[in-house]
Design a protein around this motif. Sequence first.
Motif, PDB file in Angstrom:
ATOM      1  N   THR A 135       7.061   5.221  -2.231  1.00 20.26           N
ATOM      2  CA  THR A 135       7.079   5.924  -3.520  1.00 20.26           C
ATOM      3  C   THR A 135       7.771   5.052  -4.561  1.00 20.26           C
ATOM      4  O   THR A 135       8.626   4.221  -4.222  1.00 20.26           O
ATOM      5  N   ALA A 136       7.382   5.231  -5.813  1.00 24.29           N
ATOM      6  CA  ALA A 136       7.899   4.366  -6.877  1.00 24.29           C
ATOM      7  C   ALA A 136       9.421   4.432  -6.955  1.00 24.29           C
ATOM      8  O   ALA A 136      10.005   5.510  -6.911  1.00 24.29           O
ATOM      9  N   GLY A 137      10.031   3.287  -7.069  1.00 24.03           N
ATOM     10  CA  GLY A 137      11.486   3.218  -7.217  1.00 24.03           C
ATOM     11  C   GLY A 137      12.226   3.134  -5.905  1.00 24.03           C
ATOM     12  O   GLY A 137      13.439   2.912  -5.875  1.00 24.03           O
TER      13      GLY A 137
ATOM     14  N   SER B   7       6.356   7.273   6.531  1.00 27.96           N
ATOM     15  CA  SER B   7       5.969   6.516   5.331  1.00 27.96           C
ATOM     16  C   SER B   7       6.377   7.231   4.047  1.00 27.96           C
ATOM     17  O   SER B   7       5.856   6.937   2.976  1.00 27.96           O
TER      18      SER B   7
ATOM     19  N   ALA C  47       9.786   1.903  10.005  1.00 26.81           N
ATOM     20  CA  ALA C  47      10.394   2.975   9.222  1.00 26.81           C
ATOM     21  C   ALA C  47      10.315   4.337   9.908  1.00 26.81           C
ATOM     22  O   ALA C  47      11.117   5.223   9.616  1.00 26.81           O
TER      23      ALA C  47
ATOM     24  N   HIS D  43      17.720   3.054   4.716  1.00 30.28           N
ATOM     25  CA  HIS D  43      16.714   3.443   3.719  1.00 30.28           C
ATOM     26  C   HIS D  43      15.636   4.303   4.378  1.00 30.28           C
ATOM     27  O   HIS D  43      15.258   5.373   3.871  1.00 30.28           O
TER      28      HIS D  43
ATOM     29  N   HIS E 279       7.890  -7.274  -1.863  1.00 31.89           N
ATOM     30  CA  HIS E 279       6.776  -6.595  -1.206  1.00 31.89           C
ATOM     31  C   HIS E 279       5.651  -7.613  -1.087  1.00 31.89           C
ATOM     32  O   HIS E 279       5.807  -8.764  -1.524  1.00 31.89           O
TER      33      HIS E 279
HETATM   34  N1  LIG Z   1       3.865   2.796   4.085  1.00 26.88           N
HETATM   35  C1  LIG Z   1       5.200   2.696   4.083  1.00 26.88           C
HETATM   36  N2  LIG Z   1       5.948   3.284   5.039  1.00 26.88           N
HETATM   37  C2  LIG Z   1       7.282   3.210   5.026  1.00 26.88           C
HETATM   38  N3  LIG Z   1       7.985   2.547   4.088  1.00 26.88           N
HETATM   39  C3  LIG Z   1       7.301   1.941   3.116  1.00 26.88           C
HETATM   40  C4  LIG Z   1       5.888   1.976   3.055  1.00 26.88           C
HETATM   41  N4  LIG Z   1       5.489   1.274   1.961  1.00 26.88           N
HETATM   42  C5  LIG Z   1       6.609   0.842   1.360  1.00 26.88           C
HETATM   43  N5  LIG Z   1       7.709   1.225   2.055  1.00 26.88           N
HETATM   44  C6  LIG Z   1       9.097   0.928   1.709  1.00 26.88           C
HETATM   45  O1  LIG Z   1       9.363   1.476   0.411  1.00 26.88           O
HETATM   46  C7  LIG Z   1      10.024   0.505  -0.408  1.00 26.88           C
HETATM   47  C8  LIG Z   1       9.082   0.141  -1.552  1.00 26.88           C
HETATM   48  O2  LIG Z   1       9.580  -0.919  -2.292  1.00 26.88           O
HETATM   49  P1  LIG Z   1       8.808  -1.507  -3.560  1.00 26.88           P
HETATM   50  O3  LIG Z   1       7.397  -1.831  -3.191  1.00 26.88           O
HETATM   51  O4  LIG Z   1       9.643  -2.608  -4.104  1.00 26.88           O
HETATM   52  O5  LIG Z   1       8.767  -0.258  -4.547  1.00 26.88           O
HETATM   53  P2  LIG Z   1       9.285  -0.109  -6.039  1.00 26.88           P
HETATM   54  O6  LIG Z   1       9.005  -1.413  -6.726  1.00 26.88           O
HETATM   55  O7  LIG Z   1       8.476   1.020  -6.610  1.00 26.88           O
HETATM   56  O8  LIG Z   1      10.713   0.221  -5.992  1.00 26.88           O
HETATM   57  C9  LIG Z   1      10.392  -0.632   0.537  1.00 26.88           C
HETATM   58  O9  LIG Z   1      11.641  -0.385   1.111  1.00 26.88           O
HETATM   59  C10 LIG Z   1       9.310  -0.556   1.598  1.00 26.88           C
HETATM   60  O10 LIG Z   1       9.697  -1.125   2.829  1.00 26.88           O
END
Ligand SMILES: Nc1ncnc2c1ncn2[C@@H]1O[C@H](COP(=O)(O)OP(=O)(O)O)[C@@H](O)[C@H]1O
Length: 481
Positions: free
Chosen positions: A413-415, A409, A406, A445, A352
């Motif tokens: 979320t965590a995980g 959004s 995507a 995803h 990220h």
């Molecule tokens: N605003 C957003 N809209 C759509 N997808 C998102 C958004 N923010 C994060 N994501 C997706 O969600 C996931 C988050 O990953 P990450 O930040 O590593 O979370 P974690 O460490 O909690 O698992 C990634 O696949 C990212 O592309």
Amino acid sequence: MSRYPTVAQIRAAEAATGLLANGVLMGRAAHGLASAILNHLRDTGGVYGRRAGLVVGSGDNGGDALYAGALLARRGVAVSAVLLDPAKAHPGGLAALRRTGGRVVVEFGELDVLVDGIVGIGGSGPLRPAAAAVLGAARALSPSATVVAVDLPSGVDADTGVVNEPAVRADLTVTFGLPRRAHVLAAPQCGRLVVVDIGLDPGAGRDAVLQSLSDAQVGAAWPVPGPFDDKYRQGVVGIVAGSAVYPGAALLCTGAAIAATSGMTRYAGPAAAAVVDHHPEVVAVGEPEEAGRVQAWIVGPGFGTDVDARARLRTVLAADVPVLVDADGITLLAQNPDLLAPRSAPTLLTPHAGEFARLTGAEVGADRVEAVRACAADLGATVLLKGRATLIAGPDDPDTVLVNEAGSSWAATAGSGDALSGIVGALLATGLPPALAAAMGARAHSVAAHIAAGRPGAPIGASALVAAISDAIRVLRASGA
Ligand SMILES: Nc1ncnc2c1ncn2[C@@H]1O[C@H](COP(=O)(O)OP(=O)(O)O)[C@@H](O)[C@H]1O
Ligand SMILES: NC(=O)C1=CN([C@@H]2O[C@H](COP(=O)(O)OP(=O)(O)OC[C@H]3O[C@@H](n4cnc5c(N)ncnc54)[C@H](OP(=O)(O)O)[C@@H]3O)[C@@H](O)[C@H]2O)[C@@H](O)CC1
Ligand SMILES: [K+]
């Protein structure tokens, strides 16, 4: 496959038609813009007597708006225009508007549609104060007016998608010939996108670096078991994730990998007991050295940054198979970049924005496309940069950056990143090239998040996302059928 050219490439494609100077392209653009607005008006109560306001800038974007306004006025729409710089307003467009009964005003009355013809691909920076004031007043008087952006919401950078506030946020964006990078990099700012055919060469845009796979392409390429396959032939993925105290990342990553492909899933790490408890199909051991053969490794989600994690990362990166490094694995790699040097099998990194900065020593910056491309080239690895628009670049093909918008959004979320690693790693183990595996995984995803959230949508946890992966793959496979 959709392609998103740069402004320079768009200008070249427009010039190649030979129809710029005589105004033919602008005529086609205005016609398409007017049609899109008329369709919207028809869908929302009819055309005659509805009220459209044009905010007109000093370039050809304003010209498009004025000519379209003339066409709307001819169909009985009450059209008014605010000219931000009257001396520079497109003369032909202004004359056309006046001929058809459109009015030039200093401020709008109540509106059904607000047309942003302030700037298009020639703009830079945020809205200037005069434009921001006109828009602000119009929005205050007509809060439910539909905002239609001509080409791009003004204030959004066409090539980087950076939203320079104050900027227009559109419900509908009507663009011409080819989508711009901003339409995918800043999709939520653009609303629904309509691409009008203005007769560009059919090959125009082929040289665009930024590209996205269609759902049908992802579905068609998704690996499914054949009549002579067994659990090994479809690719065995090994997962080193989570810890005894924090088994969550291991469970999510493993669950996602199981759902993504029919190949076998191995787990190696301190959460082995919890993993088998939740996912009995997994063969789990304590350390990667003890695991049997795999065709790809996933390493890093939630496995910490202590000496044990470091040793596991070393072991996995020493294996001559593709390796996906995520999360804590990336943090460790940033401290020991030499670990990548001896590798000959592909490496795929899925940072990220924060992990990206750790990895490269610099913030991602405004130009995310260039940042991910440069990072992949520097590290000799495929890089997937997460976000609403996820970007993927490989080390050997500087002319291609894949993007996954995507569409919602709900995945924030965590995980959820642990789930992404599981899907992409399982695809990697089937033998798909890393950039393709990454782009397909990112798409699945996003679709899973969308399905899990439902309509009109409710917040989800990453477990719900994982549970929706099978449905997402079904949707993707059906989309091309
Ligand atoms: N605003 C957003 N809209 C759509 N997808 C998102 C958004 N923010 C994060 N994501 C997706 O969600 C996931 C988050 O990953 P990450 O930040 O590593 O979370 P974690 O460490 O909690 O698992 C990634 O696949 C990212 O592309
Ligand atoms: N080419 C073609 O074939 C076709 C082109 N088409 C259309 O033309 C558009 C491109 O037109 P373009 O090149 O005239 O630029 P455009 O986007 O109107 O703005 C330029 C002017 O705006 C100003 N300005 C800059 N920044 C600003 C800001 N932040 N806030 C406020 N103002 C700002 C600045 O002028 P200044 O005021 O500084 O003198 C600058 O010169 C394209 O998007 C599409 O809609 C279609 O008709 C299809 C065929
Ligand atoms: K605009």
